[in-house]
Each structure stands twice: as structure tokens, then as C-alpha cells.
Design a protein around this motif. Structure first.
Motif, PDB file in Angstrom:
ATOM      1  N   MET A  23      34.839 -13.747  12.212  1.00 49.78           N
ATOM      2  CA  MET A  23      35.970 -13.927  11.298  1.00 49.78           C
ATOM      3  C   MET A  23      35.515 -13.704   9.852  1.00 49.78           C
ATOM      4  O   MET A  23      34.412 -14.081   9.476  1.00 49.78           O
ATOM      5  N   MET A  24      36.382 -13.100   9.057  1.00 46.05           N
ATOM      6  CA  MET A  24      36.085 -12.905   7.655  1.00 46.05           C
ATOM      7  C   MET A  24      36.169 -14.252   6.946  1.00 46.05           C
ATOM      8  O   MET A  24      37.190 -14.922   6.982  1.00 46.05           O
ATOM      9  N   ALA A  25      35.053 -14.664   6.339  1.00 42.45           N
ATOM     10  CA  ALA A  25      35.017 -15.949   5.642  1.00 42.45           C
ATOM     11  C   ALA A  25      35.475 -15.807   4.197  1.00 42.45           C
ATOM     12  O   ALA A  25      36.111 -16.703   3.656  1.00 42.45           O
ATOM     13  N   ILE A  26      35.121 -14.697   3.564  1.00 46.69           N
ATOM     14  CA  ILE A  26      35.568 -14.423   2.197  1.00 46.69           C
ATOM     15  C   ILE A  26      35.870 -12.940   2.058  1.00 46.69           C
ATOM     16  O   ILE A  26      35.366 -12.123   2.829  1.00 46.69           O
ATOM     17  N   HIS A  27      36.705 -12.630   1.087  1.00 45.79           N
ATOM     18  CA  HIS A  27      36.935 -11.239   0.713  1.00 45.79           C
ATOM     19  C   HIS A  27      37.522 -11.207  -0.694  1.00 45.79           C
ATOM     20  O   HIS A  27      38.241 -12.117  -1.095  1.00 45.79           O
ATOM     21  N   TYR A  28      37.157 -10.199  -1.424  1.00 48.24           N
ATOM     22  CA  TYR A  28      37.732  -9.992  -2.751  1.00 48.24           C
ATOM     23  C   TYR A  28      37.477  -8.560  -3.197  1.00 48.24           C
ATOM     24  O   TYR A  28      36.622  -7.866  -2.661  1.00 48.24           O
ATOM     25  N   ILE A  29      38.238  -8.129  -4.161  1.00 51.91           N
ATOM     26  CA  ILE A  29      38.122  -6.791  -4.719  1.00 51.91           C
ATOM     27  C   ILE A  29      37.616  -6.922  -6.144  1.00 51.91           C
ATOM     28  O   ILE A  29      38.058  -7.784  -6.899  1.00 51.91           O
ATOM     29  N   THR A  30      36.680  -6.061  -6.505  1.00 51.72           N
ATOM     30  CA  THR A  30      36.131  -6.063  -7.854  1.00 51.72           C
ATOM     31  C   THR A  30      36.214  -4.659  -8.441  1.00 51.72           C
ATOM     32  O   THR A  30      36.221  -3.679  -7.702  1.00 51.72           O
ATOM     33  N   GLN A  31      36.275  -4.586  -9.747  1.00 51.57           N
ATOM     34  CA  GLN A  31      36.263  -3.288 -10.415  1.00 51.57           C
ATOM     35  C   GLN A  31      34.868  -2.952 -10.931  1.00 51.57           C
ATOM     36  O   GLN A  31      34.696  -2.005 -11.681  1.00 51.57           O
ATOM     37  N   SER A  32      33.895  -3.713 -10.504  1.00 51.97           N
ATOM     38  CA  SER A  32      32.514  -3.428 -10.877  1.00 51.97           C
ATOM     39  C   SER A  32      32.154  -2.032 -10.366  1.00 51.97           C
ATOM     40  O   SER A  32      32.447  -1.696  -9.225  1.00 51.97           O
ATOM     41  N   PRO A  33      31.521  -1.202 -11.200  1.00 49.77           N
ATOM     42  CA  PRO A  33      31.202   0.156 -10.772  1.00 49.77           C
ATOM     43  C   PRO A  33      30.143   0.242  -9.672  1.00 49.77           C
ATOM     44  O   PRO A  33      30.000   1.261  -9.024  1.00 49.77           O
ATOM     45  N   SER A  34      29.410  -0.833  -9.451  1.00 50.12           N
ATOM     46  CA  SER A  34      28.438  -0.840  -8.362  1.00 50.12           C
ATOM     47  C   SER A  34      28.440  -2.221  -7.713  1.00 50.12           C
ATOM     48  O   SER A  34      28.969  -3.177  -8.252  1.00 50.12           O
ATOM     49  N   ASP A  35      27.812  -2.299  -6.555  1.00 51.81           N
ATOM     50  CA  ASP A  35      27.749  -3.563  -5.823  1.00 51.81           C
ATOM     51  C   ASP A  35      26.563  -4.426  -6.234  1.00 51.81           C
ATOM     52  O   ASP A  35      26.410  -5.529  -5.744  1.00 51.81           O
ATOM     53  N   LYS A  36      25.716  -3.935  -7.093  1.00 52.93           N
ATOM     54  CA  LYS A  36      24.446  -4.611  -7.366  1.00 52.93           C
ATOM     55  C   LYS A  36      24.590  -6.025  -7.907  1.00 52.93           C
ATOM     56  O   LYS A  36      23.774  -6.867  -7.633  1.00 52.93           O
ATOM     57  N   LYS A  37      25.632  -6.309  -8.676  1.00 52.79           N
ATOM     58  CA  LYS A  37      25.770  -7.645  -9.253  1.00 52.79           C
ATOM     59  C   LYS A  37      26.727  -8.530  -8.463  1.00 52.79           C
ATOM     60  O   LYS A  37      26.980  -9.657  -8.837  1.00 52.79           O
ATOM     61  N   GLU A  38      27.242  -8.029  -7.367  1.00 51.02           N
ATOM     62  CA  GLU A  38      28.208  -8.780  -6.578  1.00 51.02           C
ATOM     63  C   GLU A  38      27.563  -9.715  -5.563  1.00 51.02           C
ATOM     64  O   GLU A  38      28.213 -10.583  -5.021  1.00 51.02           O
ATOM     65  N   LEU A  39      26.280  -9.548  -5.301  1.00 52.65           N
ATOM     66  CA  LEU A  39      25.612 -10.366  -4.289  1.00 52.65           C
ATOM     67  C   LEU A  39      25.676 -11.852  -4.618  1.00 52.65           C
ATOM     68  O   LEU A  39      26.023 -12.667  -3.768  1.00 52.65           O
ATOM     69  N   LEU A  40      25.378 -12.226  -5.860  1.00 56.28           N
ATOM     70  CA  LEU A  40      25.421 -13.646  -6.232  1.00 56.28           C
ATOM     71  C   LEU A  40      26.831 -14.211  -6.157  1.00 56.28           C
ATOM     72  O   LEU A  40      27.022 -15.355  -5.756  1.00 56.28           O
ATOM     73  N   VAL A  41      27.816 -13.413  -6.521  1.00 57.67           N
ATOM     74  CA  VAL A  41      29.211 -13.863  -6.423  1.00 57.67           C
ATOM     75  C   VAL A  41      29.553 -14.122  -4.964  1.00 57.67           C
ATOM     76  O   VAL A  41      30.140 -15.152  -4.620  1.00 57.67           O
ATOM     77  N   THR A  42      29.160 -13.201  -4.098  1.00 55.69           N
ATOM     78  CA  THR A  42      29.444 -13.338  -2.670  1.00 55.69           C
ATOM     79  C   THR A  42      28.754 -14.567  -2.085  1.00 55.69           C
ATOM     80  O   THR A  42      29.370 -15.350  -1.351  1.00 55.69           O
ATOM     81  N   VAL A  43      27.490 -14.770  -2.413  1.00 53.48           N
ATOM     82  CA  VAL A  43      26.750 -15.936  -1.909  1.00 53.48           C
ATOM     83  C   VAL A  43      27.377 -17.229  -2.415  1.00 53.48           C
ATOM     84  O   VAL A  43      27.549 -18.187  -1.656  1.00 53.48           O
TER      85      VAL A  43
END
Length: 95
Positions: A23-43
């Protein structure tokens, strides 16, 4: 005169899936041009939703930033990142 810009709207979809139930526990959309800084947000989001920090997260190669890795390394969360060679291999053709 209307100026055109070579480009468009960009977005990245981030998600976290529970491995026990799929099951999907979280999901969100970002306008960040890359995924590199999204890891901490996801965690951080996973920690809040799962009410724990001791779990394993698997991320795509290239989905990390050195500061994120350092922070996660010093936490109870375990991170698994496949090596670049594994992620870029082409699948063998079935004969």
C-alpha cells in the motif's frame, strides 16, 4: 509579441510504499527539478505516518544528495541504493 520558452512545467512524483501490504503510505508532487533533495522530505513523511524511524528504504540511483545520506546514516533508518551499473543494465532478450 509573445516570447516562447524552450521548456515546460516540470514535476516529480514521490511516494513511499509499505512492503508488507504493497500500500502507498505517502505520496506528493514536487516542482523540484531533481529528486536529489526529496529523500529527506520522503523519510520525514514516512516517519510521521508510520510512527517509527527504524525501517529500510530503497531509493533509485541518483535519488540522493550527500547531506541526505549523512543524515539518514546517523538515524535508525537504513537506506539501500542500487549501484549505477545495476540500474542501467538492459534486460536480456528472451529467445
Amino acid at each position: 509579441m509573445i516570447k516562447t520558452i524552450n521548456g515546460g512545467f516540470n514535476y516529480n512524483f514521490q511516494s513511499g510504499v509499505d512492503d508488507k501490504y504493497g500500500m502507498m503510505a505517502i505520496h506528493y508532487i514536487t516542482q523540484s527539478p531533481s529528486d536529489k533533495k526529496e529523500l529527506l522530505v520522503t523519510v520525514k513523511e514516512l516517519n510521521e505516518i508510520l510512527h517509527k524511524e527504524n525501517y529500510t528504504i530503497v531509493v533509485d540511483y541518483g535519488y540522493w544528495h550527500i547531506k541526505s545520506l549523512n543524515e539518514i546514516y546517523n538515524s535508525p533508518t537504513t537506506i539501500v541504493i542500487p549501484d549505477k551499473a545495476s540500474t542501467s543494465r538492459t534486460k536480456e532478450k528472451k529467445q
